[in-house]
Design an enzyme around this catalytic site. Structure first.
Site, PDB file in Angstrom:
ATOM      1  N   LYS A   1       0.834  -1.194   0.000  1.00 20.91           N
ATOM      2  CA  LYS A   1       0.000   0.000   0.000  1.00 20.91           C
ATOM      3  C   LYS A   1       0.877   1.256   0.000  1.00 20.91           C
ATOM      4  CE  LYS A   1      -3.532   2.299   2.746  1.00 20.91           C
ATOM      5  NZ  LYS A   1      -4.492   2.211   3.837  1.00 20.91           N
TER       6      LYS A   1
ATOM      7  N   GLU B   1      10.406  -4.753   4.606  1.00 23.35           N
ATOM      8  CA  GLU B   1      10.426  -6.165   4.202  1.00 23.35           C
ATOM      9  C   GLU B   1      10.168  -6.299   2.705  1.00 23.35           C
ATOM     10  OE1 GLU B   1       8.878  -4.912   6.781  1.00 23.35           O
ATOM     11  OE2 GLU B   1       8.867  -6.272   8.495  1.00 23.35           O
TER      12      GLU B   1
ATOM     13  N   GLY C   1      -4.983  -1.826   4.836  1.00 24.13           N
ATOM     14  CA  GLY C   1      -4.187  -2.960   4.362  1.00 24.13           C
ATOM     15  C   GLY C   1      -4.856  -4.292   4.646  1.00 24.13           C
ATOM     16  N   ARG C   2      -5.381  -4.448   5.850  1.00 24.79           N
ATOM     17  CA  ARG C   2      -5.963  -5.750   6.238  1.00 24.79           C
ATOM     18  C   ARG C   2      -7.365  -5.948   5.670  1.00 24.79           C
ATOM     19  NH1 ARG C   2      -4.857  -2.314  10.264  1.00 24.79           N
ATOM     20  NH2 ARG C   2      -6.522  -1.452  11.568  1.00 24.79           N
TER      21      ARG C   2
ATOM     22  N   GLU D   1      -5.021  -6.485  14.622  1.00 24.83           N
ATOM     23  CA  GLU D   1      -4.496  -5.168  14.247  1.00 24.83           C
ATOM     24  C   GLU D   1      -5.629  -4.134  14.297  1.00 24.83           C
ATOM     25  OE1 GLU D   1      -2.671  -4.073  10.271  1.00 24.83           O
ATOM     26  OE2 GLU D   1      -0.831  -4.484  11.353  1.00 24.83           O
TER      27      GLU D   1
ATOM     28  N   HIS E   1      -5.902 -33.391  17.643  1.00 24.04           N
ATOM     29  CA  HIS E   1      -4.821 -34.259  18.110  1.00 24.04           C
ATOM     30  C   HIS E   1      -3.670 -33.433  18.667  1.00 24.04           C
ATOM     31  CE1 HIS E   1      -6.812 -37.773  16.385  1.00 24.04           C
ATOM     32  NE2 HIS E   1      -7.246 -36.889  15.496  1.00 24.04           N
TER      33      HIS E   1
ATOM     34  N   LYS F   1       9.307  -0.555  14.230  1.00 26.81           N
ATOM     35  CA  LYS F   1       9.910  -0.207  12.932  1.00 26.81           C
ATOM     36  C   LYS F   1      10.983   0.864  13.122  1.00 26.81           C
ATOM     37  CE  LYS F   1       5.695  -0.842  10.146  1.00 26.81           C
ATOM     38  NZ  LYS F   1       4.733  -0.219   9.255  1.00 26.81           N
TER      39      LYS F   1
HETATM   40  O1  F6P Z   1       3.116  -2.718   9.757  1.00 33.44           O
HETATM   41  C1  F6P Z   1       1.779  -3.028   9.621  1.00 33.44           C
HETATM   42  C2  F6P Z   1       1.289  -2.745   8.236  1.00 33.44           C
HETATM   43  O2  F6P Z   1       1.235  -1.374   8.034  1.00 33.44           O
HETATM   44  C3  F6P Z   1      -0.055  -3.391   7.982  1.00 33.44           C
HETATM   45  O3  F6P Z   1      -1.104  -2.653   8.454  1.00 33.44           O
HETATM   46  C4  F6P Z   1      -0.017  -3.565   6.509  1.00 33.44           C
HETATM   47  O4  F6P Z   1      -0.973  -4.482   6.073  1.00 33.44           O
HETATM   48  C5  F6P Z   1       1.406  -4.035   6.316  1.00 33.44           C
HETATM   49  O5  F6P Z   1       2.149  -3.292   7.259  1.00 33.44           O
HETATM   50  C6  F6P Z   1       1.979  -3.843   4.963  1.00 33.44           C
HETATM   51  O6  F6P Z   1       1.976  -2.509   4.557  1.00 33.44           O
HETATM   52  P1  F6P Z   1       2.176  -2.111   3.053  1.00 33.44           P
HETATM   53  O7  F6P Z   1       1.106  -2.730   2.248  1.00 33.44           O
HETATM   54  O8  F6P Z   1       2.121  -0.619   3.032  1.00 33.44           O
HETATM   55  O9  F6P Z   1       3.533  -2.622   2.613  1.00 33.44           O
END
Ligand code: F6P
Length: 539
Positions: free
Chosen positions: A206, A212, A267-268, A353, A384, A504
């Protein structure tokens, strides 16, 4: 607004809880032979049985009063109207617009956003078709056989959950992988047996600033260019999904190959936006649109159904009952369908979240519990492993059992055996087995306490006909709106996530300390300093 615990409806629930907290489900079922039918609602092909909960008709009435007193109805209207209910980020919350039909109008800042949604859907569909039928070629002219989605959080969990869920409908001669972790192992394992000439990377973010995702995307680009040896290859092997065109361009992806979404999609709550591009390539545009129709049907149900017949409202209120009155800390999500293996991981982010908040919308620290811990795996594996604790442990763990009457892989007798376990578990959890019943089986006295099942463990049963794209859309929207209902009652903002920021910031401070050639001067606490020093010595 009166603080939650001072409201009449809350106090009424507290009094009611004191009266019924010890009543056993055995008694409730014995008193009303029709309980199993009366405490069930069917809507949109979803049969929701909440009779195996520690509730009476009075409990439901009082919970509905709580919803009324929290102004749930007008809050729902505010969301659907595009009001900026995400107040800390001054944003509308309009994932419902992502699945609105073409002729619906939903306005943000005076602009109808539905045409934009459909323009992106059309662009996605054309692209997905070209990749699926081999028209979209890689740099050396080979067709694309592998699609790797790079994203994290909402830009990963939704696509991978839905891809797994709908794998039955997917193009089986293509490979789909999902890379999220910054641990290099993730991208290394995802790419090790792939040919860059046949691989398309979808960089989904987003913000397009997530450490990452950008790190993995750079590694993927290096991996690709190592073989293709031409920077122009990026245009054929990388596309982006984002709200941030300038960062996409900075990364080197042509914005013509960017699929857009908007800041009013959290995002979620985003996998039915362009973030679902990998899914659309996997299952095809038609199935994707069927899934959207399922989401939309649940949106309309949530918006219009009376609360006592409204699935997300009932699911949310029952959750509040355990979370805030019984003190339950967790909720187990137990899908009896192997395709739903990633559902609880997805719902973890959606729920935790969203509702893992300790201040309310006015900035006051709350004096009640908010979002639960969400966990679970598909049945029957959990039986199990950890069901022992649910049956006989000391904790109260409300569970959602999700099952389907028809299987997508009819290999007799598997499905009957699966579903026999599904029904047996909710029965066993509710009714247990008394000491007398155990003794009557001839069990020796010393074993009787160990083999007695107290029962009275609450469950919801969510039973659908068949796992289709449409059914998945309904199910996910059900949980999205359940989270909304609970967030409304708790008077919190379910749509921001400031709690992820501090880690972060600190990580960005530590990165250069790990990479510095000379011993850096560390200013952390004594624990963190020592750990960093040890890592530097041994890395
Ligand atoms: O760090 C949490 C977050 O901001 C989530 O809310 C989001 O889904 C995820 O990181 C990834 O963010 P992006 O889509 O901006 O890379």
């Amino acid at each position: 607004m009166t603080p939650l615990r001072q409201r009449a409806s809350w106090k009424a629930l507290e009094d009611h809880y004191a009266k019924i907290k010890n009543i056993h489900l055995r008694q409730l079922f014995a008193e009303n032979p029709k309980r199993g039918q009366e405490m069930a609602v069917e809507a949109l092909g979803i049969y929701f049985d909440y009779s195996k909960n520690r509730v009476t008709a009075e409990t439901i009435k009082l919970l509905l009063n709580l919803a009324e007193e929290a102004d749930l109805r007008s809050r729902i209207d505010s969301m659907f109207k595009g009001e900026k209910i995400n107040i800390t980020e001054n944003r509308a919350v309009l994932h419902v617009a992502l699945r609105a039909p073409k002729d619906q109008q939903i306005f943000v800042d005076g602009e109808n956003v539905v045409p934009k949604v459909h323009a992106v859907l059309d662009k996605m569909s054309q692209f997905a078709d070209r990749v699926r039928n081999g028209d979209w070629k890689g740099h050396t002219g080979k067709r694309i056989r592998n699609v790797v989605n790079i994203g994290i959080g909402g830009s990963d969990l939704g696509p991978v959950m839905a891809y797994e869920a709908l794998r039955h409908y997917s193009k089986r001669d293509m490979v789909f992988r999902f890379v999220s972790n910054i641990d290099g192992t993730d991208i290394a394992e995802a790419t090790r047996d792939l040919d860059p000439e046949e691989t398309l990377f979808i960089v989904s973010s987003k913000t397009f600033t997530t450490l990452e995702t950008l790190t993995n995307a750079r590694t993927a680009r290096d991996w690709c260019l190592k073989k293709l040896k031409d920077d122009n290859a990026v245009a054929k092997h990388f596309v982006a999904v984002s709200t941030n065109a300038s960062e996409v361009a900075k990364f080197g992806i042509d914005t013509a190959n960017m699929f857009e979404f908007w800041d009013w999609v959290g995002g979620r709550y985003s996998y039915d936006s362009a973030i679902g591009l990998s899914l659309m390539i996997a299952i095809g545009p038609e199935h994707f649109r069927e899934m959207l129709a399922g989401f939309h049907a649940m949106d309309e149900h949530f918006r219009t159904a009376p609360f006592d017949k409204n699935l997300p409202v009932l699911l949310g209120l029952i959750g509040i009952w355990y979370n805030n009155f019984f003190g339950a800390e967790t909720v187990a999500i137990l899908p009896y369908d192997h395709y739903l293996g990633r559902l609880s991981a997805y719902l973890q982010q959606l729920d935790m979240e969203s509702n893992g908040k300790h201040v309310d919308l006015d900035g006051n620290v709350v004096d009640y519990q908010t979002g639960p811990i969400v966990w679970g795996t598909p049945g029957t594996n959990g039986q199990h492993a950890y069901y022992q604790l649910i049956h006989q442990g000391t904790k109260l763990i409300p569970c959602d059992f999700i099952g389907f009457c028809q299987t997508l892989n009819p290999i007799p007798p598997h499905h009957d055996l699966l579903m026999a376990n599904f029904f047996a578990q909710t029965e066993a959890l509710a009714f247990g087995k008394t000491a007398d019943e155990v003794r009557a089986d001839g069990v020796p006295d010393f074993q009787v306490p160990h083999r007695t099942f107290e029962g009275n463990h609450p469950t919801n049963t969510i039973l659908l006909d068949r796992l289709t794209p449409e059914a998945l859309g309904k199910l996910i929207a059900l949980y999205e709106h359940k989270v909304f209902v609970q967030g409304t009652i708790w008077h919190i903002n379910s749509f921001d996530q400031w709690g992820v920021e501090l880690g972060k910031v600190l990580a960005n401070r530590i990165i250069p300390e790990l990479q510095a050639k000379d011993e850096p001067k560390l200013n952390h606490d004594s624990s963190t300093n020592t750990l960093i020093q040890r890592y530097r010595k041994l890395r």
